[in-house]
Write an enzyme that holds these catalytic residues in place. Sequence first.
Site, PDB file in Angstrom:
ATOM      1  N   LYS A 117       0.840  -1.215   0.000  1.00 35.72           N
ATOM      2  CA  LYS A 117       0.000   0.000   0.000  1.00 35.72           C
ATOM      3  C   LYS A 117       0.867   1.253   0.000  1.00 35.72           C
ATOM      4  O   LYS A 117       0.595   2.202  -0.753  1.00 35.72           O
ATOM      5  CB  LYS A 117      -0.940  -0.015   1.208  1.00 35.72           C
ATOM      6  CG  LYS A 117      -2.061  -1.031   1.096  1.00 35.72           C
ATOM      7  CD  LYS A 117      -3.019  -0.986   2.268  1.00 35.72           C
ATOM      8  CE  LYS A 117      -2.394  -1.509   3.542  1.00 35.72           C
ATOM      9  NZ  LYS A 117      -3.387  -1.723   4.620  1.00 35.72           N
ATOM     10  N   GLY A 148       6.766  -2.152  10.632  1.00 37.53           N
ATOM     11  CA  GLY A 148       7.815  -1.373   9.981  1.00 37.53           C
ATOM     12  C   GLY A 148       7.799  -1.419   8.469  1.00 37.53           C
ATOM     13  O   GLY A 148       8.776  -1.056   7.819  1.00 37.53           O
ATOM     14  N   TRP A 169      19.193   9.440   3.553  1.00 33.87           N
ATOM     15  CA  TRP A 169      17.907   9.286   4.252  1.00 33.87           C
ATOM     16  C   TRP A 169      18.120   8.978   5.727  1.00 33.87           C
ATOM     17  O   TRP A 169      18.875   8.077   6.086  1.00 33.87           O
ATOM     18  CB  TRP A 169      17.106   8.171   3.580  1.00 33.87           C
ATOM     19  CG  TRP A 169      15.836   7.776   4.269  1.00 33.87           C
ATOM     20  CD1 TRP A 169      14.870   8.602   4.755  1.00 33.87           C
ATOM     21  CD2 TRP A 169      15.382   6.434   4.525  1.00 33.87           C
ATOM     22  NE1 TRP A 169      13.832   7.866   5.302  1.00 33.87           N
ATOM     23  CE2 TRP A 169      14.128   6.533   5.165  1.00 33.87           C
ATOM     24  CE3 TRP A 169      15.905   5.171   4.264  1.00 33.87           C
ATOM     25  CZ2 TRP A 169      13.403   5.408   5.561  1.00 33.87           C
ATOM     26  CZ3 TRP A 169      15.188   4.059   4.644  1.00 33.87           C
ATOM     27  CH2 TRP A 169      13.951   4.177   5.286  1.00 33.87           C
ATOM     28  N   ASP A 237       0.126   5.196  10.541  1.00 34.47           N
ATOM     29  CA  ASP A 237      -0.604   4.014  10.088  1.00 34.47           C
ATOM     30  C   ASP A 237      -1.339   3.341  11.245  1.00 34.47           C
ATOM     31  O   ASP A 237      -1.542   2.136  11.244  1.00 34.47           O
ATOM     32  CB  ASP A 237       0.380   3.024   9.439  1.00 34.47           C
ATOM     33  CG  ASP A 237      -0.315   1.985   8.576  1.00 34.47           C
ATOM     34  OD1 ASP A 237      -1.326   2.337   7.949  1.00 34.47           O
ATOM     35  OD2 ASP A 237       0.148   0.830   8.543  1.00 34.47           O
ATOM     36  N   LYS A 276      -3.645   7.100   7.890  1.00 37.11           N
ATOM     37  CA  LYS A 276      -4.657   6.067   7.651  1.00 37.11           C
ATOM     38  C   LYS A 276      -5.917   6.398   8.432  1.00 37.11           C
ATOM     39  O   LYS A 276      -5.866   6.672   9.625  1.00 37.11           O
ATOM     40  CB  LYS A 276      -4.144   4.682   8.069  1.00 37.11           C
ATOM     41  CG  LYS A 276      -5.206   3.595   7.875  1.00 37.11           C
ATOM     42  CD  LYS A 276      -4.634   2.205   7.847  1.00 37.11           C
ATOM     43  CE  LYS A 276      -4.282   1.698   9.233  1.00 37.11           C
ATOM     44  NZ  LYS A 276      -3.813   0.297   9.176  1.00 37.11           N
TER      45      LYS A 276
END
Length: 743
Positions: A117, A148, A169, A237, A276
Amino acid sequence: SGSRKKVGMSHNSSVTAMDFEAQTEINGLFNKMKTYMKPSSGEWRVPDPNVALSRSPEKHCRLQALKASLNAVKNQLSDKNVQVWHQHTNSTNRAGKVMAAVRSAANAEVCTQAWCKFYEILGTFDLLPAEALRSGELNTVHLCEAPGAFVTALNHYLKTAESTRYCDWSWAANTLNPYHEANGGGTTIADDRLIANTLPWWFFGSDNTGDITTQKYLLELRAFVANMRRVDVVTADGSFDCQENPDEQEALVGLHYCEATAALLLLHPGGSFVLKMFTLYEHSSVCLLYLLSCCFASVSVFKPATSKAGNSEVYVVCLSYNGKEAVRPLLSKLIRNYGPRLADREALFPSSVIPETFQKQHEEVCLHFHTLQVETITENLQLFEGMRPEQRQRLDLIRDRTAQEYLQRFQVSFLPRSRWVSRNTVTPACCVAPVGRPLNLKSQTGSFNERKTLNSLSWRDRILRGRHAAWIQSHCAEAAGAACVLEGPPSVCQVDSWYRVVGAALPAVRNSPFCEVGLLNRLNEALMGADVDWTRVPPCGSCHGAPAASVLADVAGLWKPLEGQCLVFGDRSAWGPCEGHLGNVSLRFSAAPSFPEGGSAGLHDGDPRYQRRLLTCLVRSLQTLGSGDALLLPVFSALTRVTAAAVLCLHVCFRWLTFRCPPPSGAVGALLLCGGFCPPAAGRILPVLTDLLDCMARLEGEADAPQVLQFVPMEELLSRGLSEFLHSLNTEIVQQKLHRLMQ
């Protein structure tokens, strides 16, 4: 939508009618999205903080009608067996083959539905701010992130996409700590595949719970990520297990306000936020979506193709944050009122300050996703009654084509394991599966109505109807544990790197990385129903534990050479007549660590008084035993990180370690058998334990005292041999306790 990425369309221009129809349906799967369009008048503005949190929540009639309509359709599922229904909907899920295709083609790390997703979101929206990509530095924060998959999906994307391959990152993540014993129920995800190997990147707060709904945690999280020059992306999430109350899923997830407040506090101007959510019918959702629409240049509600079409899950994708300045006064008020009940009793805004243009668009968004979900559930109900061969053939075609489309559309490519986030140096708790332990069985069985009936029964009747029933009722023919031997000392033990974690005192032990959570749940249900005092629960007359003579014979069999002394913590009356079984070896006796009077049975070995007594016995042993000596030490259980670490200390200091359950004394718990004492190892451990006992003594005297929660790093407690030993030990103890309660 202007926020959409340009993606490739059909790859074959000359297609048959069936192919064209199938491709049209597949394209529709990847375009389930509605974007809020701001009026040019600029009327969508952050409301005055003075009107915030000042009125009761309101009802929106048209939205409530949609909610009632959806619930009426969902109610048709109440008599369906959950496992049979899930199997059916998995077979009709158009994107049901995507995850297997990704695993095969991409070697994806922690490849779950969430991975697919989020990778889809990354491929559909310009989620990574242009400023970050230009500078080559990206910083992300992931809330409610266990296990994770968003982190690993982003890593995969960054390391395989041409435009981001050389991006520097940094990330940080939050979740309810799967190792904190008070976290449990339907809120904590036990899957620690990534967490176990990346612990420094996860922040659980000063109380060690990882609960993002506390104000203190929010401010500590901001400090934790302060070393990031800017926060470019926040994802959230989070959700609760609402399967037993599905029509109130939205009301249960008040967590979303906390996640959104955290994002508004952490994000740099131009940053992105992914949240979400589920159905959006309540006033609380109207207010939250309006606030986000005022704070970001673009807000879209997106249903990924890889999100099962029959559920209510959607992702709110917010791009280009306006920055804290515009929202600062309101944000300050949100932080002052921050908590799990934020905007629960008082609405964030009254309807009067939310423009009609927004409310109308929100109704259109809700109607769009309502229609999609109802169509899917209705189709699944029809196909559940029977599927014609041509329907099955068409479904299989679309499922195959959807998986191919996903790989091509989002350019999913292979990533070698060496470039994963985790190098898998630790075996996570979720992967430990000792022989004989009932594992990986779905906790939900039967229909929704049947589960409601089951929940109304007594704890004893629930156990009798549960999946552990036969195992719990079987009598013990001989003491368990003989086949479970932990040989030591371990090759690596970094005592110098050990550290203490002190947090809020445990109210109960609801979760353990060293025991199957479903089994622990059954025991806790029984303890709540039975009001147990373990000192008064008699042994089962039909169970046959190993007698003292047999235990000593086992010690002699493992003890080479047979010389020195054996320190026994327990009553001499159970052992005295058997001393000759160890030849010339002398038995020395000391009082066993007792369970505190008035202690809660639901605390198990989490009572700090019990832990202190156990560690005191351990220190006494290490101070008095000689090279090669043996030790017999009873334990109530080893569910907590502190008692698990005590077992590790024994593993470090003895050449072998095993256990017997039940112990010869008939007490609740197990007896640890330790042989081949190693004084040099004990010399390294003793200073740590004496300092720990001093700390515990100081804390015990304080009002509302915190508790030592851990003193050995989780990486060492999760090492395979020790973790398997602890699982076996706790499984036998929990089975014994439930068995005695059932008698």
